[in-house]
Every structure is written in C-alpha cells, then in structure tokens.
Write an enzyme that holds these catalytic residues in place. Structure first.
Site, PDB file in Angstrom:
ATOM      1  N   LYS A 173       0.857  -1.194   0.000  1.00 40.86           N
ATOM      2  CA  LYS A 173       0.000   0.000   0.000  1.00 40.86           C
ATOM      3  C   LYS A 173       0.886   1.234   0.000  1.00 40.86           C
ATOM      4  O   LYS A 173       1.860   1.302   0.739  1.00 40.86           O
ATOM      5  CB  LYS A 173      -0.854  -0.029   1.260  1.00 40.86           C
ATOM      6  CG  LYS A 173      -1.582   1.249   1.557  1.00 40.86           C
ATOM      7  CD  LYS A 173      -2.441   1.036   2.779  1.00 40.86           C
ATOM      8  CE  LYS A 173      -3.031   2.313   3.260  1.00 40.86           C
ATOM      9  NZ  LYS A 173      -3.942   2.098   4.378  1.00 40.86           N
TER      10      LYS A 173
HETATM   11  C1  5RP Z   1      -2.430   4.191   8.642  1.00 39.11           C
HETATM   12  C2  5RP Z   1      -3.041   3.423   7.574  1.00 39.11           C
HETATM   13  C3  5RP Z   1      -4.391   3.816   7.105  1.00 39.11           C
HETATM   14  O1  5RP Z   1      -5.144   2.672   7.027  1.00 39.11           O
HETATM   15  C4  5RP Z   1      -4.257   4.455   5.771  1.00 39.11           C
HETATM   16  O2  5RP Z   1      -3.553   5.639   5.829  1.00 39.11           O
HETATM   17  C5  5RP Z   1      -5.560   4.512   4.947  1.00 39.11           C
HETATM   18  O3  5RP Z   1      -6.369   5.429   5.332  1.00 39.11           O
HETATM   19  P1  5RP Z   1      -6.540   6.869   4.675  1.00 39.11           P
HETATM   20  O4  5RP Z   1      -7.232   6.641   3.353  1.00 39.11           O
HETATM   21  O5  5RP Z   1      -7.387   7.562   5.679  1.00 39.11           O
HETATM   22  O6  5RP Z   1      -5.180   7.491   4.455  1.00 39.11           O
HETATM   23  O7  5RP Z   1      -2.480   2.494   7.072  1.00 39.11           O
HETATM   24  O8  5RP Z   1      -1.062   3.938   8.675  1.00 39.11           O
END
Ligand code: 5RP
Length: 261
Positions: A173
């Site tokens: 991610k």
């Molecule tokens: C925090 C995360 C969150 O799940 C991620 O940032 C996703 O959420 P957003 O779309 O609010 O950024 O991994 O470390």
C-alpha cells in the site's frame, strides 16, 4: 504459493477484475479516536456491505465488529508509537500469528518507514511477518508509510514499494503520486493506494480513477470515505470507479450525489 495464501488473496483482490476496495479503519492504533471512528457501529457498520475487505486493529475487531460479517479482515499488526511523537517510525509487530489466526485474518498489515531512522526495524519486522505469513498461508500487506520529512514522489515511493515487495510483502500500500505508473511498473506485487487526509469527494474519485488507470489494484481508503458527509455514497462511488471504471465525474454525479438526494 499454497492454496491457503492464494485463496485469502483472492478474497481480497477480486479475481473477476483483479481490483479491490479495502476499507481502512485502523487509524486509532496511533491516532486515538479519529474523526468518524468514534462510534464504529454507527459510522462503519453501514459501509461493510460495500467494502471488499476491512482493515482494522484487533481491539476494534473484537469489540465492535459482528462475527457474522462476510468480509475478509486485514489485521493491523504493527504499532508502538502515537501521533504525540514527532517520529512515528518506531514500530514493532504488535500481534502474534496465533491471535491473527484466531481472528481469522485474511491478511496482516504492518507499516515500513523506508528512509526513516527506524528503517531497518520496519524492514526486519516485515521480513519476520512474511516468514510467518508463508508458514500459515496468510498474506502480508506492507504499508509504505511516509515520514513527515519525506517527499511523496515517484522516486521515493518506487524505492519504498520495491523494498517492501523484495522483502516479501504480498500486497503493498502506498500513496498516489505524479508518474505513479513508474511505482507500479517496478513493483512485482499488487499495489493499492491510500486516500490520505480528507479532501474533496471529486478529487478523491479522480485519485482512485488515476491510480487504477496507472496500474493500481485498487484502494485501501479510510478518511475520505468515513469522514465524507455521505459515506455510503462515497464508498459506492469509489467502487464504481475501481470496479466499474466509471469516470470520476460520472461517479460523483450518478453515484455520490444520487445517494445524497
Ligand atoms: C495508517 C493506515 C491507514 O489505514 C491508511 O492511511 C488509509 O487510510 P486513509 O485513506 O485515511 O489514508 O495504514 O497507517
């Protein structure tokens, strides 16, 4: 790759189109009572029918989520530092594999802060989790978290994403950026994008559309869905963009706005 690992991955990234809409609600592990997540039953339960998976901590899973849900769980398994600290990178593995299995996790997530002062710790933690993940057939999602001082550009994100994949992550991610195709092209495993801080619905739909257009397997999105004025409309619109390839403007008008009427 064994059947269990493949089967769990197929529950998360839909085999029909190779795409996914993950709903991320794990923010509390370092941010505490994040806006929109104060009352999970009220704000998140109505969204569950529209998410392909749910990313969260074991505390919220055990206390707030009905065990009857038919949605794969991505269990947040790193932490150790709160938003009160300047440097968020000092994380360790915070969930045992035994507990992840007990909670029927379909994947386990941890953050790696490439370029931070705790870079090595994050990468070694990821490799340990990957070893255990393969032992039990549970995929590992690496979150390439960005330190406050680091640029979210294609050069840095390609480096971070590739290191996570080389270490063995099954899904990575990251953030969307200019020249995002370069980030995806050099990553051998599926890449999903975070939504980031709450911004306008149109912009987020555009981000999701462009991310998928440039090779992302979908989104792992939180605040821009659950902090929206119309969270159901927003998650439906994100789905329409990611799975239906609807243009962002059409998703905004025909899905998001329609749901608000
Ligand atoms: C925090 C995360 C969150 O799940 C991620 O940032 C996703 O959420 P957003 O779309 O609010 O950024 O991994 O470390």
């Amino acid at each position: 790759m064994d059947f269990g690992m493949k089967n769990r991955l197929a529950r998360i990234i839909k085999p029909e189109d190779g795409k996914t809409v993950m709903l991320a609600i794990d923010h509390g592990y370092f941010m505490g009572p994040t806006g929109g997540l104060e009352n999970i039953n009220r704000s998140i339960t109505p969204l569950l029918g529209y998410a392909d998976s749910l990313m969260l901590t074991r505390g919220i899973l055990r206390s707030q989520i009905d065990a009857g849900i038919d949605i794969p769980v991505i269990l947040r398994a790193s932490g150790g530092t709160s938003i009160l600290k300047d440097d968020l990178s000092d994380e360790d593995i915070t969930v045992s594999m035994d507990d992840a299995i007990r909670l029927n996790a379909s994947a386990i997530a941890l953050s790696v802060f490439v370029g931070s002062k705790n870079e090595k710790q994050g990468i070694v933690n990821l490799s340990r989790l990957v070893d255990k993940g393969y032992k039990y057939g549970i995929p590992i999602l690496a979150v390439t978290a960005v330190g406050r001082e680091m640029a979210r550009d294609a050069r840095y994100l390609s480096l971070a994403v590739r290191i996570a994949a080389e270490t063995g992550a099954n899904i990575v991610k990251t953030y969307y950026c200019e020249d995002f195709e370069k980030v995806v092209e050099t990553c051998p495993v599926p890449v999903v994008v975070a939504g980031g801080k709450k911004t306008g619905e149109r912009e987020v739909l555009e981000l999701a559309y462009n991310a998928v257009k440039h090779g992302a397997a979908g989104v792992d999105m939180g605040r821009n869905i659950f902090q929206s004025e119309n969270p159901i409309g927003m998650i439906k619109a994100v789905r329409a963009v990611v799975h239906g390839r609807l243009a962002p403007e059409d998703a905004y008008n025909a899905v998001y706005k329609k749901e608000s009427d």
